[in-house]
Motif scaffolding. Structure first.
Motif, PDB file in Angstrom:
ATOM      1  N   VAL A   1      17.369 -11.567   0.808  1.00 23.99           N
ATOM      2  CA  VAL A   1      18.004 -12.707   0.141  1.00 23.99           C
ATOM      3  C   VAL A   1      18.006 -13.965   0.997  1.00 23.99           C
TER       4      VAL A   1
ATOM      5  N   PRO B   1      16.565 -17.294   2.825  1.00 23.61           N
ATOM      6  CA  PRO B   1      15.468 -18.223   2.548  1.00 23.61           C
ATOM      7  C   PRO B   1      14.391 -18.123   3.605  1.00 23.61           C
TER       8      PRO B   1
ATOM      9  N   GLU C   1      11.721 -30.784  -5.169  1.00 21.52           N
ATOM     10  CA  GLU C   1      11.676 -29.326  -5.236  1.00 21.52           C
ATOM     11  C   GLU C   1      10.751 -28.917  -6.374  1.00 21.52           C
TER      12      GLU C   1
ATOM     13  N   ALA D   1       8.483 -25.309  -8.150  1.00 20.37           N
ATOM     14  CA  ALA D   1       8.158 -23.890  -8.157  1.00 20.37           C
ATOM     15  C   ALA D   1       6.716 -23.719  -7.683  1.00 20.37           C
TER      16      ALA D   1
ATOM     17  N   SER E   1      11.170 -23.232   1.934  1.00 27.31           N
ATOM     18  CA  SER E   1      10.977 -22.461   0.714  1.00 27.31           C
ATOM     19  C   SER E   1      12.019 -21.355   0.602  1.00 27.31           C
ATOM     20  N   TYR E   2      12.254 -20.914  -0.623  1.00 23.16           N
ATOM     21  CA  TYR E   2      13.179 -19.812  -0.860  1.00 23.16           C
ATOM     22  C   TYR E   2      12.795 -19.144  -2.171  1.00 23.16           C
ATOM     23  N   SER E   3      13.337 -17.966  -2.408  1.00 27.12           N
ATOM     24  CA  SER E   3      13.010 -17.206  -3.613  1.00 27.12           C
ATOM     25  C   SER E   3      14.265 -16.879  -4.400  1.00 27.12           C
ATOM     26  N   VAL E   4      14.146 -16.955  -5.722  1.00 27.35           N
ATOM     27  CA  VAL E   4      15.224 -16.578  -6.624  1.00 27.35           C
ATOM     28  C   VAL E   4      14.634 -15.743  -7.741  1.00 27.35           C
ATOM     29  N   SER E   5      15.085 -14.530  -7.874  1.00 28.27           N
ATOM     30  CA  SER E   5      14.631 -13.622  -8.936  1.00 28.27           C
ATOM     31  C   SER E   5      13.106 -13.525  -8.993  1.00 28.27           C
TER      32      SER E   5
ATOM     33  N   THR F   1      10.906 -15.740  -8.072  1.00 23.42           N
ATOM     34  CA  THR F   1      10.208 -17.024  -8.170  1.00 23.42           C
ATOM     35  C   THR F   1      10.368 -17.787  -6.860  1.00 23.42           C
ATOM     36  N   ASP F   2       9.246 -18.262  -6.315  1.00 25.19           N
ATOM     37  CA  ASP F   2       9.270 -19.011  -5.058  1.00 25.19           C
ATOM     38  C   ASP F   2       9.402 -20.506  -5.336  1.00 25.19           C
ATOM     39  N   TYR F   3      10.324 -21.153  -4.634  1.00 25.28           N
ATOM     40  CA  TYR F   3      10.525 -22.587  -4.742  1.00 25.28           C
ATOM     41  C   TYR F   3      10.297 -23.240  -3.386  1.00 25.28           C
TER      42      TYR F   3
END
Length: 214
Positions: A17, A19, A171, A173, A190-194, A196-198
């Motif tokens: 979790v 980043p 920002e 995706a 960068s970071y990931s949520v569910s 998806t990389d942002y």
């Protein structure tokens, strides 16, 4: 052994979790419009009041839409010599008060931010104009393919020179970047949520807008 496995699994979950930081450096410099390419968009009192109300009290979506609308109106802005009586308010001494918005744009890594600043100027076509008031500036991403979050600082360097500083971050995706030509290696973070990389990139830009001279 069970205690070791519990600690190991906890570490794995923590790393999942956290980043991930991009290793690439920021873009060297934003591409900023020249001072003379900014635009002052004069408006009627009614339109000016309507847009100010949206910018001050509207939702994020309404505010972003207003910024884009004002910027697009600036693409067809006319010279002071063609300003109609509906956007000029006679002051009784041969000068006029004109309300409107200063607009400018900045582009970094194929992502653009629009900025608009409510402002008023006073003067005449024979004597020239000077800035007499301004309010907080507002910014918005030029496209729905990415987001922009930030602040605007406005100061007068001289009666006819307005300095606008724009600072914040873009920002996007990762799945969208390639389609609009954004180079992810130039992003800061960068970071990931569910799943998806942002990617996020810091931005700092400035603009000087001159009031019309005679």
């Amino acid at each position: 052994m069970k205690r070791f496995l519990s600690i190991f699994l906890a570490l794995v979950m923590l790393l999942a979790v956290m980043p991930v930081y991009a290793s690439a450096a920021e873009t060297t410099s934003p591409s900023c419009e020249a001072p003379e390419s900014g635009t002052f968009v004069p408006m009627t009192k009614e339109d000016y009041a309507r847009y100010v109300a949206i910018l001050e009290n509207g939702s994020d979506l309404e505010r972003a839409s207003a910024v884009r609308e004002i910027f697009e109106r600036g693409n067809s802005a006319i010279s002071p010599y063609s300003w109609s009586s509906t956007v000029t308010d006679p002051m009784g001494d041969g000068t006029y008060l004109v309300q409107g918005f200063v607009t400018c744009s900045h582009t970094q890594n194929n992502m653009t931010v629009y900025t608009t600043v409510p402002a008023s100027m006073r003067g005449s076509n024979t004597a020239g104009y000077t800035w007499v008031s301004y309010d907080s500036g507002y910014s918005s991403a030029a496209s729905g393919s990415y987001t922009y979050t930030g602040n605007v600082s406005v100061n007068l360097l001289a009666p006819n020179r307005m300095y606008i500083a724009v600072y914040g971050h873009f920002e996007i995706a990762a799945s969208t970047a390639a389609s609009i030509g954004v180079n992810l290696s130039l992003m800061n973070y960068s970071y990931s949520v569910s799943g998806t990389d942002y990617y996020r990139s810091q931005f700092n830009g400035s603009h000087i807008e001159y009031s019309p001279t005679r």
